[in-house]
Design a protein around this motif. Structure first.
Motif, PDB file in Angstrom:
ATOM      1  N   THR A 128      41.813  58.319   6.163  1.00  0.00           N
ATOM      2  CA  THR A 128      40.742  57.709   5.389  1.00  0.00           C
ATOM      3  C   THR A 128      39.373  57.827   6.050  1.00  0.00           C
ATOM      4  N   LYS A 129      39.350  57.926   7.401  1.00  0.00           N
ATOM      5  CA  LYS A 129      38.059  57.944   8.084  1.00  0.00           C
ATOM      6  C   LYS A 129      38.230  58.494   9.492  1.00  0.00           C
ATOM      7  N   PHE A 130      37.243  59.258   9.944  1.00  0.00           N
ATOM      8  CA  PHE A 130      37.196  59.716  11.333  1.00  0.00           C
ATOM      9  C   PHE A 130      35.749  59.647  11.784  1.00  0.00           C
ATOM     10  N   GLN A 131      35.480  58.677  12.677  1.00  0.00           N
ATOM     11  CA  GLN A 131      34.117  58.453  13.133  1.00  0.00           C
ATOM     12  C   GLN A 131      34.155  57.934  14.559  1.00  0.00           C
ATOM     13  N   ASN A 132      33.275  58.458  15.414  1.00  0.00           N
ATOM     14  CA  ASN A 132      33.194  58.049  16.819  1.00  0.00           C
ATOM     15  C   ASN A 132      34.554  58.165  17.513  1.00  0.00           C
ATOM     16  N   ASN A 133      35.288  59.218  17.192  1.00  0.00           N
ATOM     17  CA  ASN A 133      36.597  59.507  17.779  1.00  0.00           C
ATOM     18  C   ASN A 133      37.690  58.519  17.358  1.00  0.00           C
TER      19      ASN A 133
END
Length: 187
Positions: A128-133
């Motif tokens: 659903t999401k990939f942000q700041n590792n």
């Protein structure tokens, strides 16, 4: 159950959780889970371990492996698609559940766990999401009792239906982990 304030804190932390839909089973929730990301092999391995305080010696572990995904060049949400070169597997080990199957699952090598695959077992896994590792996702579907060691089998009469699985994991880049640590993670 988790209170609303505790749920918000839980959702902000690294965790893996799931709920089952039959046999009076409830859920598995653990914090401080680990994630290993090998960019060159386009593979991700997530693991959560829970040792139950109310039942000394009972171990429960949930593993999720995802292959063939380039996180940097993927738009989200993204369904892991068995039609492409992507694959994913959900594995749930529960010591008490495995011990019930003594004939098939030898206590000495613990070579059984419940597993489900997006290609064969119709597990649905959505990133659903990939942000700041940090990778977040949801999953659902049926996992079956399978022999994972020297004894290979699938017992289709022993299964669990996952209805609400989720994860939020801070991924460690495999290229930044020492060779010693990487070998330990692949156990």
């Amino acid at each position: 159950m988790i209170s609303e304030n505790d749920q918000k804190e839980f959702n902000e932390q690294t965790h893996i959780g799931l709920q089952f839909s039959r046999n009076g089973d409830c859920c598995f929730e653990t914090r401080d889970c680990e994630g290993l990301w090998d960019r060159s092999k386009q593979s991700i391995f997530l693991s959560g371990l829970l040792i139950r305080k109310d039942s000394i010696g009972t171990i429960e572990q949930l593993n999720i492996s995802i292959n063939g995904i380039d996180l940097k060049n993927t738009s989200f949400p993204h369904i892991i698609n068995a039609e492409l070169d992507e694959s994913a597997m959900v594995g749930w080990y529960n010591e008490a559940e495995v011990k019930r199957e003594k004939f098939l699952c030898s206590e000495s090598d613990n070579s059984c766990e419940f597993q489900g695959n997006v290609k064969r077992d119709k597990i649905k896994l959505v990133l659903t999401k990939f942000q700041n590792n940090v990778l977040e996702g949801r999953f659902e579907g049926r996992i079956f009792l399978k022999g994972t060691g020297n004894v290979r089998f699938v017992k289709t009469s022993e299964y669990k239906d996952i209805v609400d699985g989720s994860f939020r994991i801070n991924l460690d880049d495999a290229s930044k982990i020492s060779e010693k640590s990487l070998v330990a993670e692949k156990r």
